[in-house]
Design a protein around this motif. Sequence first.
Motif, PDB file in Angstrom:
ATOM      1  N   ILE A 181       0.857  -1.187   0.000  1.00  0.00           N
ATOM      2  CA  ILE A 181       0.000   0.000   0.000  1.00  0.00           C
ATOM      3  C   ILE A 181       0.890   1.234   0.000  1.00  0.00           C
ATOM      4  O   ILE A 181       1.742   1.409   0.872  1.00  0.00           O
ATOM      5  CB  ILE A 181      -0.952   0.011   1.210  1.00  0.00           C
ATOM      6  CG1 ILE A 181      -1.876  -1.210   1.143  1.00  0.00           C
ATOM      7  CG2 ILE A 181      -1.770   1.296   1.243  1.00  0.00           C
ATOM      8  CD1 ILE A 181      -2.777  -1.383   2.337  1.00  0.00           C
ATOM      9  N   LEU A 182       0.681   2.058  -0.988  1.00  0.00           N
ATOM     10  CA  LEU A 182       1.468   3.268  -1.162  1.00  0.00           C
ATOM     11  C   LEU A 182       1.216   4.243  -0.019  1.00  0.00           C
ATOM     12  O   LEU A 182       0.086   4.439   0.408  1.00  0.00           O
ATOM     13  CB  LEU A 182       1.073   3.904  -2.499  1.00  0.00           C
ATOM     14  CG  LEU A 182       1.988   4.893  -3.149  1.00  0.00           C
ATOM     15  CD1 LEU A 182       3.387   4.317  -3.353  1.00  0.00           C
ATOM     16  CD2 LEU A 182       1.416   5.326  -4.481  1.00  0.00           C
ATOM     17  N   GLN A 183       2.291   4.837   0.495  1.00  0.00           N
ATOM     18  CA  GLN A 183       2.187   5.861   1.541  1.00  0.00           C
ATOM     19  C   GLN A 183       2.430   7.246   0.935  1.00  0.00           C
ATOM     20  O   GLN A 183       1.771   8.208   1.296  1.00  0.00           O
ATOM     21  CB  GLN A 183       3.215   5.595   2.632  1.00  0.00           C
ATOM     22  CG  GLN A 183       3.197   6.607   3.745  1.00  0.00           C
ATOM     23  CD  GLN A 183       4.292   6.352   4.775  1.00  0.00           C
ATOM     24  OE1 GLN A 183       5.093   5.438   4.650  1.00  0.00           O
ATOM     25  NE2 GLN A 183       4.327   7.174   5.794  1.00  0.00           N
ATOM     26  N   TYR A 184       3.403   7.334   0.029  1.00  0.00           N
ATOM     27  CA  TYR A 184       3.751   8.612  -0.587  1.00  0.00           C
ATOM     28  C   TYR A 184       4.297   8.354  -1.980  1.00  0.00           C
ATOM     29  O   TYR A 184       5.074   7.421  -2.194  1.00  0.00           O
ATOM     30  CB  TYR A 184       4.806   9.344   0.259  1.00  0.00           C
ATOM     31  CG  TYR A 184       5.308  10.620  -0.366  1.00  0.00           C
ATOM     32  CD1 TYR A 184       4.550  11.782  -0.317  1.00  0.00           C
ATOM     33  CD2 TYR A 184       6.532  10.672  -1.009  1.00  0.00           C
ATOM     34  CE1 TYR A 184       4.997  12.955  -0.902  1.00  0.00           C
ATOM     35  CE2 TYR A 184       6.996  11.843  -1.586  1.00  0.00           C
ATOM     36  CZ  TYR A 184       6.224  12.972  -1.532  1.00  0.00           C
ATOM     37  OH  TYR A 184       6.679  14.137  -2.108  1.00  0.00           O
ATOM     38  N   ASP A 185       3.887   9.188  -2.919  1.00  0.00           N
ATOM     39  CA  ASP A 185       4.338   9.112  -4.301  1.00  0.00           C
ATOM     40  C   ASP A 185       4.739  10.518  -4.721  1.00  0.00           C
ATOM     41  O   ASP A 185       3.893  11.413  -4.786  1.00  0.00           O
ATOM     42  CB  ASP A 185       3.189   8.594  -5.178  1.00  0.00           C
ATOM     43  CG  ASP A 185       3.554   8.467  -6.637  1.00  0.00           C
ATOM     44  OD1 ASP A 185       4.741   8.283  -6.946  1.00  0.00           O
ATOM     45  OD2 ASP A 185       2.637   8.544  -7.479  1.00  0.00           O
ATOM     46  N   GLY A 186       6.039  10.729  -4.923  1.00  0.00           N
ATOM     47  CA  GLY A 186       6.478  12.064  -5.288  1.00  0.00           C
ATOM     48  C   GLY A 186       7.983  12.213  -5.167  1.00  0.00           C
ATOM     49  O   GLY A 186       8.729  11.239  -5.256  1.00  0.00           O
ATOM     50  N   TYR A 187       8.411  13.424  -4.928  1.00  0.00           N
ATOM     51  CA  TYR A 187       9.838  13.734  -4.899  1.00  0.00           C
ATOM     52  C   TYR A 187      10.369  13.837  -3.472  1.00  0.00           C
ATOM     53  O   TYR A 187       9.654  14.218  -2.546  1.00  0.00           O
ATOM     54  CB  TYR A 187      10.103  15.032  -5.666  1.00  0.00           C
ATOM     55  CG  TYR A 187       9.929  14.806  -7.142  1.00  0.00           C
ATOM     56  CD1 TYR A 187      10.997  14.377  -7.922  1.00  0.00           C
ATOM     57  CD2 TYR A 187       8.698  14.966  -7.749  1.00  0.00           C
ATOM     58  CE1 TYR A 187      10.841  14.128  -9.272  1.00  0.00           C
ATOM     59  CE2 TYR A 187       8.528  14.720  -9.096  1.00  0.00           C
ATOM     60  CZ  TYR A 187       9.602  14.307  -9.854  1.00  0.00           C
ATOM     61  OH  TYR A 187       9.436  14.042 -11.189  1.00  0.00           O
ATOM     62  N   PHE A 188      11.635  13.492  -3.362  1.00  0.00           N
ATOM     63  CA  PHE A 188      12.353  13.546  -2.091  1.00  0.00           C
ATOM     64  C   PHE A 188      13.618  14.363  -2.265  1.00  0.00           C
ATOM     65  O   PHE A 188      14.174  14.447  -3.361  1.00  0.00           O
ATOM     66  CB  PHE A 188      12.779  12.128  -1.649  1.00  0.00           C
ATOM     67  CG  PHE A 188      11.652  11.235  -1.262  1.00  0.00           C
ATOM     68  CD1 PHE A 188      11.278  11.102   0.066  1.00  0.00           C
ATOM     69  CD2 PHE A 188      10.968  10.505  -2.217  1.00  0.00           C
ATOM     70  CE1 PHE A 188      10.244  10.257   0.430  1.00  0.00           C
ATOM     71  CE2 PHE A 188       9.934   9.659  -1.864  1.00  0.00           C
ATOM     72  CZ  PHE A 188       9.568   9.538  -0.534  1.00  0.00           C
ATOM     73  N   GLN A 189      14.065  14.938  -1.168  1.00  0.00           N
ATOM     74  CA  GLN A 189      15.363  15.601  -1.122  1.00  0.00           C
ATOM     75  C   GLN A 189      15.987  15.224   0.209  1.00  0.00           C
ATOM     76  O   GLN A 189      15.425  15.532   1.272  1.00  0.00           O
ATOM     77  CB  GLN A 189      15.198  17.112  -1.239  1.00  0.00           C
ATOM     78  CG  GLN A 189      16.515  17.840  -1.332  1.00  0.00           C
ATOM     79  CD  GLN A 189      16.305  19.313  -1.660  1.00  0.00           C
ATOM     80  OE1 GLN A 189      15.364  19.691  -2.327  1.00  0.00           O
ATOM     81  NE2 GLN A 189      17.197  20.142  -1.171  1.00  0.00           N
ATOM     82  N   LYS A 190      17.101  14.525   0.158  1.00  0.00           N
ATOM     83  CA  LYS A 190      17.809  14.087   1.361  1.00  0.00           C
ATOM     84  C   LYS A 190      16.883  13.401   2.368  1.00  0.00           C
ATOM     85  O   LYS A 190      16.821  13.766   3.534  1.00  0.00           O
ATOM     86  CB  LYS A 190      18.538  15.260   2.018  1.00  0.00           C
ATOM     87  CG  LYS A 190      19.616  15.842   1.135  1.00  0.00           C
ATOM     88  CD  LYS A 190      20.338  16.969   1.823  1.00  0.00           C
ATOM     89  CE  LYS A 190      21.395  17.549   0.898  1.00  0.00           C
ATOM     90  NZ  LYS A 190      22.041  18.713   1.503  1.00  0.00           N
ATOM     91  N   MET A 248      13.707  13.518   2.690  1.00  0.00           N
ATOM     92  CA  MET A 248      12.503  14.246   3.081  1.00  0.00           C
ATOM     93  C   MET A 248      11.590  14.450   1.884  1.00  0.00           C
ATOM     94  O   MET A 248      12.051  14.681   0.765  1.00  0.00           O
ATOM     95  CB  MET A 248      12.868  15.612   3.670  1.00  0.00           C
ATOM     96  CG  MET A 248      13.602  15.522   4.987  1.00  0.00           C
ATOM     97  SD  MET A 248      13.985  17.145   5.663  1.00  0.00           S
ATOM     98  CE  MET A 248      15.381  17.601   4.652  1.00  0.00           C
ATOM     99  N   LYS A 249      10.270  14.369   2.137  1.00  0.00           N
ATOM    100  CA  LYS A 249       9.297  14.679   1.094  1.00  0.00           C
ATOM    101  C   LYS A 249       9.504  16.150   0.727  1.00  0.00           C
ATOM    102  O   LYS A 249       9.560  17.016   1.609  1.00  0.00           O
ATOM    103  CB  LYS A 249       7.878  14.449   1.610  1.00  0.00           C
ATOM    104  CG  LYS A 249       7.625  13.018   2.020  1.00  0.00           C
ATOM    105  CD  LYS A 249       6.296  12.890   2.741  1.00  0.00           C
ATOM    106  CE  LYS A 249       6.146  11.509   3.340  1.00  0.00           C
ATOM    107  NZ  LYS A 249       5.020  11.421   4.257  1.00  0.00           N
ATOM    108  N   TRP A 250       9.620  16.390  -0.593  1.00  0.00           N
ATOM    109  CA  TRP A 250       9.971  17.747  -1.006  1.00  0.00           C
ATOM    110  C   TRP A 250       9.584  17.936  -2.467  1.00  0.00           C
ATOM    111  O   TRP A 250       9.941  17.124  -3.300  1.00  0.00           O
ATOM    112  CB  TRP A 250      11.472  17.938  -0.871  1.00  0.00           C
ATOM    113  CG  TRP A 250      11.944  19.352  -0.752  1.00  0.00           C
ATOM    114  CD1 TRP A 250      11.705  20.377  -1.616  1.00  0.00           C
ATOM    115  CD2 TRP A 250      12.741  19.893   0.276  1.00  0.00           C
ATOM    116  NE1 TRP A 250      12.297  21.519  -1.195  1.00  0.00           N
ATOM    117  CE2 TRP A 250      12.960  21.251  -0.019  1.00  0.00           C
ATOM    118  CE3 TRP A 250      13.317  19.371   1.417  1.00  0.00           C
ATOM    119  CZ2 TRP A 250      13.711  22.085   0.777  1.00  0.00           C
ATOM    120  CZ3 TRP A 250      14.067  20.210   2.210  1.00  0.00           C
ATOM    121  CH2 TRP A 250      14.259  21.549   1.898  1.00  0.00           C
TER     122      TRP A 250
END
Length: 92
Positions: free
Chosen positions: A45-54, A56-58
């Motif tokens: 089950i997906l929790q987060y879909d997107g970009y990260f930086q170091k 962290m969700k960003w």
Amino acid sequence: MHGEKCAIFDKTNGRILYEGSMRNGLYHGYGQLFHRSHEKNKPRILQYDGYFQKNMKWGVNGKEYDEYGHLIYCGSWKMNTRYGYGKAYRDR
């Protein structure tokens, strides 16, 4: 670890916890973070879909999901926090 497509596995059950780009061993770039599950036969089950930086969700257009897979937020993130423009969805 460094590369375009990497995966981090849960040591207890071998399930994928993170799949995506990494830099210097940290989530960095586009990726998908999954909820932990102790049941091996249960779908991821997906929790987060997107970009990260170091690690962290960003970034923009990051999507956050609850433990049932329902979308609860879509929008901008900064330092692991909802930031700027976005839309929160009600619990179902």
